[in-house]
Design an enzyme around this catalytic site. Structure first.
Site, PDB file in Angstrom:
ATOM      1  N   ALA A  71       0.816  -1.264   0.023  1.00  0.00           N
ATOM      2  CA  ALA A  71       0.021   0.154   0.065  1.00  0.00           C
ATOM      3  C   ALA A  71       1.070   1.238  -0.017  1.00  0.00           C
ATOM      4  O   ALA A  71       0.385   2.260  -0.616  1.00  0.00           O
ATOM      5  CB  ALA A  71      -0.792  -0.056   1.227  1.00  0.00           C
ATOM      6  N   GLN A 181      -6.916  -0.908   5.579  1.00  0.00           N
ATOM      7  CA  GLN A 181      -7.455  -1.515   6.871  1.00  0.00           C
ATOM      8  C   GLN A 181      -9.072  -1.820   6.784  1.00  0.00           C
ATOM      9  O   GLN A 181      -9.739  -2.132   7.635  1.00  0.00           O
ATOM     10  CB  GLN A 181      -7.283  -0.447   7.973  1.00  0.00           C
ATOM     11  CG  GLN A 181      -6.013  -0.110   8.307  1.00  0.00           C
ATOM     12  CD  GLN A 181      -5.195  -1.412   9.044  1.00  0.00           C
ATOM     13  OE1 GLN A 181      -5.682  -2.494   9.323  1.00  0.00           O
ATOM     14  NE2 GLN A 181      -3.811  -1.340   9.093  1.00  0.00           N
ATOM     15  N   CYS A 328       4.557   0.815  11.959  1.00  0.00           N
ATOM     16  CA  CYS A 328       6.050   1.568  11.632  1.00  0.00           C
ATOM     17  C   CYS A 328       6.224   2.655  12.990  1.00  0.00           C
ATOM     18  O   CYS A 328       7.352   3.001  12.820  1.00  0.00           O
ATOM     19  CB  CYS A 328       5.204   2.582  10.375  1.00  0.00           C
ATOM     20  SG  CYS A 328       4.364   1.332   9.138  1.00  0.00           S
TER      21      CYS A 328
HETATM   22  C1  LIG Z   1      -4.011   2.528   6.653  1.00  0.00           C
HETATM   23  C2  LIG Z   1      -2.623   1.965   6.236  1.00  0.00           C
HETATM   24  N1  LIG Z   1      -2.219   2.487   5.077  1.00  0.00           N
HETATM   25  C3  LIG Z   1      -0.985   2.101   4.260  1.00  0.00           C
HETATM   26  C4  LIG Z   1      -0.252   1.108   5.290  1.00  0.00           C
HETATM   27  C5  LIG Z   1       1.220   0.594   4.496  1.00  0.00           C
HETATM   28  O1  LIG Z   1       0.838  -0.852   4.255  1.00  0.00           O
HETATM   29  P1  LIG Z   1       2.156  -1.548   3.610  1.00  0.00           P
HETATM   30  O2  LIG Z   1       3.299  -1.392   4.943  1.00  0.00           O
HETATM   31  O3  LIG Z   1       1.992  -2.906   3.482  1.00  0.00           O
HETATM   32  O4  LIG Z   1       2.758  -0.728   2.598  1.00  0.00           O
HETATM   33  C6  LIG Z   1      -0.632   0.777   6.390  1.00  0.00           C
HETATM   34  C7  LIG Z   1       0.065  -0.071   7.273  1.00  0.00           C
HETATM   35  O5  LIG Z   1       0.043  -0.147   8.541  1.00  0.00           O
HETATM   36  C8  LIG Z   1      -2.048   1.023   6.973  1.00  0.00           C
HETATM   37  O6  LIG Z   1      -2.549   0.700   8.051  1.00  0.00           O
END
Ligand SMILES: Cc1ncc(COP(=O)(O)O)c(C=O)c1O
Length: 398
Positions: A71, A181, A328
């Site tokens: 994402a 999410q 993160c």
């Molecule tokens: C709302 C949302 N967007 C984007 C991401 C990013 O996902 P990814 O680490 O798989 O790129 C996350 C990850 O926690 C998320 O919760």
């Protein structure tokens, strides 16, 4: 007993998904762009996966779904693509987003601000959401994009996507939503909500890590983030990870079929509520943003007098995994930015623990977690200088 209550960070790969991916490592390993039978051998399952992705978000046949790495890449592709197309090469200079987006949106917006782009960060109310009127009021002549998440990663709060989509459609402004999410937790329908771009990540719905998707509505081209070969019709260069794409497709199917969403909204919600109600029996605990309009698997609870990190430590000792916020940010002991956005006082902002369940969470696990959590709160409040030793919170009252 091991209890994993951090499914908003990532999920276990569904064993059925894992099984479907296996042949693509040592048996059907051709490059899908090769003209021989080894390459072509990958196509049927890739097509099936794509169909599952279209079905899962109700995309129309003429729309596009680009396979990305996650994402984060999907979000970067949209915002930087719009920057190149509409801001650098157009006459727009403004993006509207919210103050509670994932860093893969806000960090890109902050970067674009250093390049002269104007960004409006809409505030959320005490329930952690905003309304479509705020978006309408923020729209300017030079607005190039609106980007508002479908559901928040920390609170699970669901935003009024259909209403925001309608506002954007009326104003003729592309609407991006980060549905990372939301997929597999609530119904996601891009057509009904007038969504132009939508991001998702497979590992949040029991698919593999390292693969995601970007939905692009018909008629909306985007300058790619990755230039190179002609994969994905030139929209995203690089050999596609076939095994992961197949896994993501099946994971989407398993997570979004009606009976799966029903299970999420009944059984997963029941277990989430059981856990939440048990914690709320303790004094001075509160669900951040309140209980309405949430994904059924998530609760973010503030436990006054108990540092979120200390709770995590105690729970970890008893093999329970949860989170203080998004994965993160969890090594960063700064107060949770989402909680700050809610206007919580600074103590509350440090005392939030996020529990996120999945369809694999069991009743026994929740019973065990309740027992461990209650004991941990008791212990930590006893030694908390900000809680136990004030007359109001005498230890005997705990
Ligand atoms: C709302 C949302 N967007 C984007 C991401 C990013 O996902 P990814 O680490 O798989 O790129 C996350 C990850 O926690 C998320 O919760």
């Amino acid at each position: 007993m091991e209890v994993y209550l951090d499914n908003n960070a990532t999920t276990m790969v569904d064993p059925e998904v894992f099984k479907a991916m296996e042949p693509f490592f040592c048996t059907i390993y051709g490059n899908p762009n090769s003209l021989h039978k080894f390459g072509a051998g990958t196509h049927p399952k890739m097509v099936e996966a794509l169909n599952y992705l279209y079905e899962g978000i109700n995309a129309a046949d003429e729309d596009d779904i680009i396979i990305t790495a996650n994402a984060t890449e999907s979000n970067n592709t949209v915002i930087k693509g719009v920057w190149v197309d509409k801001i650098l090469n157009g006459n727009k200079n403004h993006i509207i987003t919210s103050e509670v987006e994932h860093p893969s949106i806000t960090a890109v917006c902050k970067f674009l601000e250093t390049q002269g782009v104007s960004v409006t960060y809409l505030t959320v109310n005490e329930e952690g959401i905003l309304d479509a009127q705020q978006v309408k009021d923020a729209i300017r002549e030079d607005t190039a994009l609106v980007s508002i998440m479908w559901a928040n990663n920390e609170t699970g709060k669901i935003f009024p996507i259909a209403e925001i989509g309608a506002v954007c459609k009326e104003a003729g402004i592309p609407f991006h939503t980060d549905a990372t999410q939301a997929i597999g937790k609530v119904p996601v329908n891009v057509q009904a909500c007038n969504v132009t771009y939508l991001s998702f990540s497979a590992h949040k719905f029991h698919g593999p890590k390292g693969v995601g998707g970007l939905y692009v509505q018909k008629g909306y081209e985007l300058t790619p983030l990755l230039h190179g070969g002609e994969q994905m019709g030139g929209h995203r260069a690089g050999t596609v990870d076939v095994a992961s794409m197949v896994g993501m497709g099946l994971a989407m199917h398993l997570a979004t079929k009606p009976e799966a969403l029903e299970f999420e909204n009944t059984e997963v919600k029941r277990l989430r509520d059981k856990l939440e109600d048990a914690i709320l029996e303790l004094p001075e605990t509160v669900v951040i943003g309140g209980k309405d309009n949430r994904t059924p698997n998530t609760t973010l609870i503030s436990i006054r007098g108990v540092e979120g990190e200390s709770m995590l430590w105690d729970m970890n000792q008893k093999t329970i995994g949860a989170s203080t916020g998004s994965a993160c940010a969890s090594e960063d002991l700064e107060a949770n930015p989402v909680m700050n956005a809610f206007g919580s006082d600074s103590e509350l902002a440090h005392t939030g623990v996020r529990f996120s369940l999945s369809r694999f969470t069991t009743e026994e696990q929740i019973d065990y977690a309740i027992e461990v959590i209650k004991n941990a709160v008791k212990r930590l409040r006893t030694i908390s200088s900000s809680y136990a030793y004030t007359p109001k919170h005498h230890v005997s009252e705990l």
